[in-house]
Design a protein around this motif. Sequence first.
Motif, PDB file in Angstrom:
ATOM      1  N   ILE A 184       6.430  11.936  -0.094  1.00 28.04           N
ATOM      2  CA  ILE A 184       5.175  11.444  -0.654  1.00 28.04           C
ATOM      3  C   ILE A 184       5.275  11.495  -2.168  1.00 28.04           C
ATOM      4  O   ILE A 184       5.835  12.439  -2.743  1.00 28.04           O
ATOM      5  N   PHE A 185       4.705  10.470  -2.825  1.00 27.42           N
ATOM      6  CA  PHE A 185       4.890  10.320  -4.269  1.00 27.42           C
ATOM      7  C   PHE A 185       3.547  10.342  -4.999  1.00 27.42           C
ATOM      8  O   PHE A 185       2.488  10.469  -4.365  1.00 27.42           O
ATOM      9  N   THR A 186       3.620  10.154  -6.322  1.00 24.55           N
ATOM     10  CA  THR A 186       2.419  10.277  -7.168  1.00 24.55           C
ATOM     11  C   THR A 186       2.041   8.977  -7.861  1.00 24.55           C
ATOM     12  O   THR A 186       1.098   8.971  -8.647  1.00 24.55           O
ATOM     13  N   GLY A 187       2.757   7.887  -7.639  1.00 24.01           N
ATOM     14  CA  GLY A 187       2.540   6.662  -8.395  1.00 24.01           C
ATOM     15  C   GLY A 187       1.212   5.999  -8.104  1.00 24.01           C
ATOM     16  O   GLY A 187       0.468   6.414  -7.207  1.00 24.01           O
ATOM     17  N   PRO A 188       0.899   4.933  -8.837  1.00 18.47           N
ATOM     18  CA  PRO A 188      -0.396   4.252  -8.649  1.00 18.47           C
ATOM     19  C   PRO A 188      -0.519   3.541  -7.305  1.00 18.47           C
ATOM     20  O   PRO A 188      -1.628   3.174  -6.914  1.00 18.47           O
ATOM     21  N   PHE A 189       0.597   3.365  -6.595  1.00 17.68           N
ATOM     22  CA  PHE A 189       0.549   2.716  -5.287  1.00 17.68           C
ATOM     23  C   PHE A 189       1.246   3.613  -4.258  1.00 17.68           C
ATOM     24  O   PHE A 189       2.223   4.305  -4.565  1.00 17.68           O
TER      25      PHE A 189
END
Length: 512
Positions: A184-189
Amino acid sequence: MLIAKNQLNRDQQTFDRCRNALSAAGLAAAFALAGVIASAAAENVTVGQTFLASGLDPADGSTGWALVSHGIAEQLFSVSRDGEVIPNLAASATKNADGSWMIELSPERFFSDGTPVTAKLVAAALNRTGEANASARATAGRLIFEAVDNDTLNVTTEQPTAILPSILAEWAFPVYMETSGDPIFTGPFAVESFETGSAIEMVPNRHYEGHGQRPDVTIRRIADGQSMALAFASGELDLAFNLPVETISMFDGSKDRSVRSFPVAYQYMMWMNTRTPTLGDVRVRRAIDAAINRNHLVTAARAGTPATGAFAAGYPFAAEGTLAYDPDLSARLLDEAGWIMGDDGLRSKDGKNLDLVLWAYPQRPDLVTFQPVIRAALADLGIAVTTQVTESPSNVADSGEFDLFLWAQHTAPSGDPGLFLSLFFETDAARNYTGWSSATYDDVVDALRKAEDSNERIALAKKAQELIADGAPVSFLVTPQWHVGLSGRLADYQPWGSDYYVIRPDLFVSQP
């Protein structure tokens, strides 16, 4: 100018919170603008690209770069539109007296499932990447991350470094959280669905500021640039990234389709495989390098400038002057190497003709355009060239089964020369595709790795380029210009960062 400015002129070791505040203010302004120009909830835009992340594990090869480019992942530091390394998930970086670094995390940052970004989670991810990915060890050796408290990391480096923020902006360092499934990531999408080699469906990350203004995004991989241009012309795409130059005229006079051209900090180059008997002779490699007229390549691509070395000319560590175009020198070098021109116009030695295979890949359309130009130049010299195209360039490069290989590479994605000079040319480097080895060069890059003075780093980077020119394992060819197609719905989109930040937090749908 999109070229990342280097960080070498900075003597400060602290990226203070004031810059972060400015960054946040800029983002807030963008959100305010979005509120004026768009209300994009429930919108869906489609982006066409010749490349797509090969998976969702950022520790795997160059996947981390692709995930950041897609707007899925972020790093502790990133490169701004103005080319400066700026804090992102980090708020500041301070060098300690013992050479280690203290990283303070930005407040109120979350993974796309709502989990707060903590020092413990960041340390776990980046230590895993450092173990798995050789690219993460190229500039300063192995980095060890340790959580001091919930918001603070201590970073020790195998080699001393003055540029840790720049290193943490390199492609190998996106932040993620391991789960029993995909990271799981933190980007805007956030990833909604992933179809390997074909498409990614994304939705706005609900835990990222301004998510209500962003559209859903579909990224389609269309490996062939001509096919991508046709898809854009038919209205299937809202954004077509890196259109072939010969397709641009298709959109002249269009009311709802436009093309924006922009300079990039990539370099087009040609690897020469020094492991082969023919190209193991430096005289042959130098002869090939001097036989190429780089202005002819610029003319073929209808954009760009002749390369002067490993880096685009805007960098202070770029090589100066011009690279030689001297067919007479090429002929003399081949004669000295024993490759003699025959009556049939081909050079031969010990009964064997001088013939080579030149590879390229369609994901970078200009490289395919270059193939006949280079083949003609080498034919004039008596070298027979066969051209090949592959959709799996990394596999061919890793295999070592090529003679000449046209390649595109951002050579300073975090504003520093160290990564490229180390990762592709040191003797045992993970991506030393040419097999070239020079103990003198290795010593220079090792000194560059340890150098803290900005002028010393510039001098060492230029010295390294001189040694590459002498050894000629590669021909640096062109600093390119790229072209992005935009529908009216993305008329306000501004490209920057070459292809490192194609989809960003400011991707909004424009109102007519």
